[in-house]
Structures are given as structure tokens and as C-alpha cells.
Design an enzyme around this catalytic site. Structure first.
Site, PDB file in Angstrom:
ATOM      1  N   GLU A 286       1.007  -1.367   0.096  1.00  0.00           N
ATOM      2  CA  GLU A 286       0.192   0.049   0.076  1.00  0.00           C
ATOM      3  C   GLU A 286       1.061   0.874  -0.022  1.00  0.00           C
ATOM      4  OE1 GLU A 286      -1.358   3.482   1.244  1.00  0.00           O
ATOM      5  OE2 GLU A 286      -1.915   2.368   3.029  1.00  0.00           O
TER       6      GLU A 286
ATOM      7  N   CYS B 228      -2.180   8.762   2.921  1.00  0.00           N
ATOM      8  CA  CYS B 228      -2.175   8.449   1.870  1.00  0.00           C
ATOM      9  C   CYS B 228      -3.479   8.536   1.156  1.00  0.00           C
ATOM     10  CB  CYS B 228      -1.691   6.876   1.377  1.00  0.00           C
ATOM     11  SG  CYS B 228      -0.054   6.612   2.154  1.00  0.00           S
TER      12      CYS B 228
END
Length: 463
Positions: free
Chosen positions: A234, A268
Site C-alpha cells: 500500500e 495516503c
């Protein structure tokens, strides 16, 4: 090698720790592997009991660990408490659901009869020792969303946390130990980044998961690929936040502020690129900018603070470079674009809104990891989709519209791992989480996340 915990609000070194040496690292690898051989056979009920115990301990520790996180990486204390509570929720969710999620599957006899089998079973078996390389921005949540499903599946874990959050890293190792997990089941490795390759290449390590930057992901993926080991990545995100004419513009502008500055803008999945239809652009931009400018920037331990410091001095310098490059190339500053003048110490940066962004500017393609928003004006649905997808990243996305046709178009064409309509992106233990393009691959959370580190085994018995 010394690993330091530094308060980003003051620049003060809080504590230093010595990295473990080669002998201790070997002992921990050996313990993780040996424990896996027995832990993998434990009953779901026992794993659930242990994980619920860890959740209860974390709940009791909520205030202390929240203050530790805030002192190490600068998130507002209110947000740190919420992060701890979210971890408790995820632990209990997996403790309650893992057995059901990993239950044996039985294809129908009619589907497999031509295989010559009297029966076929699909079983989910744990892979082994999983190395987790985790970031500082959500120092508790990022680890728990790996650890809870991995441990419930019967794996053991090794945590290489970001070097600027050593106190949180050590707390996590101690938490699972206090909960009663077997020695070696979950261990913190207080080592530098240079030790990661050796650990990942060790034959006793079966797989790895990484949340972090694109360069870190490339490195871990390359090593794991060379060793033919499973990885979940990720990585970065530059999430679009699209507002169409049918939206509730005032609400979209209010939520946009939280979506951009959550975790001091260091997330993020924070919305970063605000793509606004020309019919509502001016109204949105005015309201959004006013609210960004009104945010309270200050001591993250103060309950009234909206935005604290960036986690590292280098992170602030990187953000300044992106903004300065955009301004030099013609971007207009609607607010911010500088350090907090009344904060001489610490790594503060003012909430910032830029417009007039063009593809020549670095910020158009690079992730702005801090409280900086870019606002785009688009003429219609086609341009909104095109600008949203004009990014190397594809983690998540936000779309504000009440039009069913708009919704279907974005679901069909948005290049992202998530699409959130009329609200901001969030992660939840029951929903798969992950991205596309350079935002990584694989999924965390939900049944998809727990199955990532399982050996999906076909058991075939002859007729």
C-alpha cells in the site's frame, strides 16, 4: 546504531534506543519460525481470546499510547485517541469474524464430478512468518490492520516500524506479549532500513507487507520477487475529490477540509486534488479556502488544535519544494504556502490552497504529503474523469454528486481502489482497502485482507 524519538512540535529528542544486533535479530527470527510451527495449529477460539485481550489492553492504554503517538509524529491528540479506538474495533472485528472468513469451502459435487473426485475442499492455511514494514503516519493503525488478520489466520509477525516512532513500535510488541500471545508470535525489530533485505531473504520469512513510499515499495517488491515471496503493498496516493453540479456544495466544502488535513495532511488516502465543475467552482473554492485558512495550527497536545507539525523536518522541506515549484510555474496561492510564523520551533506548515495547476508542475503528478490542496476547474463529466485519472496513483477517490448517471460513470472509469460518494474516504475492517497503479497491489482488511497471507489449498479426494 541509535534510533531516536524526536518531538516534531519542538525538535526535541525524547529518547534514543540502540538497534538490536545480528545475534538478537537471529534469535527473533528463530523464535518467530519456531512459534509458527505450533501456533498455526491453535484453535480460532484461542486466537480470538488472545486478540480480544490485546484489544482490551489497548483500550485501557488509549490515553497513554495516544500521547506517545502525538509526541513522536505530531498528530493532534484527539486524532491519536481516535486511532487507538479504531484499532480496538478492528481487533475485535477480526476476533469475531476470522473463523467464518476462513471457513473451508466446498465446491458443489456437480461442478467437480468430471474431475474424478468424491469431494473437493478449499482450505485456508497460514503461510508462516510475515514481515511487516510500516510507516509513521498512522503508527498504531497501520500495524494493527496487518497484525489482527495475520495473527487470526495463524501466522506470526515481525514488525520493522519507521525509525522515528520507536516508542510506538516497542509498545506494540509489548501489547501482544501482555495479551498472552506465545513468545515469538509478534515481535518488534528495532533495526535500521538496511536490515530489511536480510530479513526478507531469510528462508524462514514467508511473505511481506509494506505500507509506505513508492521507492520503499519498489525495493521490497524487488527483493521479494527475487525470492519468489508474496507481498502486499500500500503505497502513495494523490486522491481526487470531485464535486459535480448536483452536489451539496457547502457540505462538500466542509468535508473537504477534513479530507485534506486529516493527520496534518499526512495520509495516503487524504484528498489532495480537488476537481470542481465550473458551475460550482467559485462557490466551492471560496468556502473551502476560507475554512482552510481558519484552521488552528499549533501544539498537537492542545485539544483545540486542528493541524499540528509535519512528522519530520525533511518532510516539510519536500512539501515546500513542491509548493515553490508550482508557484514558480504560475500556480496561484489562495491561502498558506509557508511556515507558521508564530511557531519558530517545530516542523509546522500552514494549510495551503493552490489553483491554476498545470501538468508541468511537479505537484500535478507527485504526492503532497502535508496540508496542501490543489484545486482544478473542469468543464464537464469527461474532463472530471480525465483529470482524476491523470495521476500515477490510484489509491482511493471521493465524488460528490446526486446524479445516478454521474455515479455509474465514475464507478466504471475511475482508476482507484475505492470510490466514496458524498463523503470522504475511510477504512473499515469490513471493507477491502488497497489501490491500483503505483499505489500498490493486494488488499488489506475484510475477508480479502485475511486471505492475502493464506495458502489457499485445494484438497481433492478420489471417487
Amino acid at each position: 546504531m541509535a534510533i531516536a524519538s524526536v518531538n516534531p512540535a519542538t525538535g526535541e529528542t525524547l529518547k534514543t534506543f540502540e538497534a538490536i544486533g545480528p545475534e538478537e535479530l537471529e534469535n527473533r527470527l528463530a523464535a518467530a519460525h519456531a512459534t509458527f510451527r505450533t501456533y498455526r495449529t491453535s484453535a480460532f477460539s484461542e486466537r480470538s481470546r488472545l486478540l480480544k485481550r490485546a484489544a482490551s489492553l489497548l483500550e485501557e492504554d488509549q490515553e497513554d499510547i495516544a500521547r506517545t503517538m502525538t509526541s513522536e509524529m505530531g498528530k493532534p491528540l484527539v486524532a491519536a485517541r481516535a486511532e487507538a479506538a479504531k484499532c480496538v474495533k478492528a481487533m475485535r472485528w477480526y476476533a469475531d469474524h476470522a473463523e467464518e472468513l476462513l471457513a473451508d469451502e466446498h465446491p458443489s459435487d456437480a461442478d467437480v464430478k468430471d474431475s474424478g473426485a468424491s469431494g473437493v475442499t478449499v482450505r485456508y492455511r497460514p503461510l508462516g512468518v510475515v514481515l511487516a514494514v510500516m510507516p509513521w503516519n498512522f503508527p498504531l493503525w497501520q500495524v494493527v490492520r496487518f497484525a489482527a488478520p495475520a495473527l487470526m489466520a495463524g501466522n506470526t509477525g515481525l514488525l520493522k516500524h519507521a525509525s522515528n516512532v520507536p516508542q510506538t513500535a516497542l509498545y506494540l510488541g509489548d501489547l501482544f506479549h501482555r495479551a498472552g500471545f506465545p513468545d515469538g508470535c509478534f515481535q518488534t525489530l528495532l533495526v535500521g532500513a538496511g536490515a530489511i533485505e536480510g530479513v526478507l531473504r531469510d528462508p524462514r520469512v514467508a511473505a511481506a507487507t509494506l505500507t509506505g513510499s513508492e521507492p520503499a515499495g519498489r525495493s521490497v517488491a524487488a527483493i521479494a520477487g527475487d525470492e519468489v515471496k508474496k507481498t502486499v503493498l500500500e503505497l502513495g496516493g494523490s486522491d481526487p475529490y470531485v464535486v459535480m453540479p448536483s452536489a451539496d456544495v457547502d457540505r462538500a466544502a466542509r468535508v473537504a477540509v477534513t479530507a485534506r488535513v486529516q493527520n496534518n495532511g499526512q495520509s495516503c488516502i487524504a484528498a489532495k486534488r480537488f476537481i470542481i465543475h465550473e458551475d460550482v467552482h467559485d462557490t466551492f473554492a471560496e468556502r473551502f479556502t476560507a475554512r482552510m485558512e481558519a484552521l488552528s495550527v499549533g501544539d498537537p497536545m492542545d485539544e483545540s488544535t486542528d493541524v499540528g507539525p509535519l512528522a519530520t523536518e525533511q518532510g516539510r522541506a519536500d512539501l515546500e519544494e513542491l509548493v515553490d515549484d508550482a508557484v514558480r510555474r504560475g500556480a496561484q496561492v489562495l491561502c498558506g504556502a509557508g511556515r507558521s510564523g508564530d511557531r519558530p520551533a517545530g516542523w509546522y506548515y500552514l494549510p495551503t490552497v493552490l489553483t491554476g495547476i498545470t501538468p508541468e508542475m511537479r505537484i500535478h503528478h507527485e504526492e503532497a504529503f502535508g496540508p496542501v490542496a490543489t484545486v482544478y476547474r473542469v468543464s464537464g463529466l469527461d474532463e472530471a474523469v480525465s483529470v482524476a485519472n491523470d495521476s500515477p496513483f490510484g489509491l482511493s477517490s471521493n465524488v460528490w454528486t446526486r446524479d445516478a448517471g454521474d455515479m455509474e460513470r465514475f464507478v466504471q472509469d475511475m482508476e482507484a481502489g475505492g470510490i466514496f460518494f458524498n463523503g470522504m474516504t475511510a477504512s473499515h475492517p469490513a471493507m477491502p482497502f488497497g489501490g491500483a497503479k503505483r499505489s500498490g497491489y493486494g488488499r488489506e482488511l475484510s475477508d480479502h485482507g485475511i486471505k492475502e497471507f493464506c495458502n489457499i489449498t485445494t484438497v481433492w479426494t478420489a471417487a
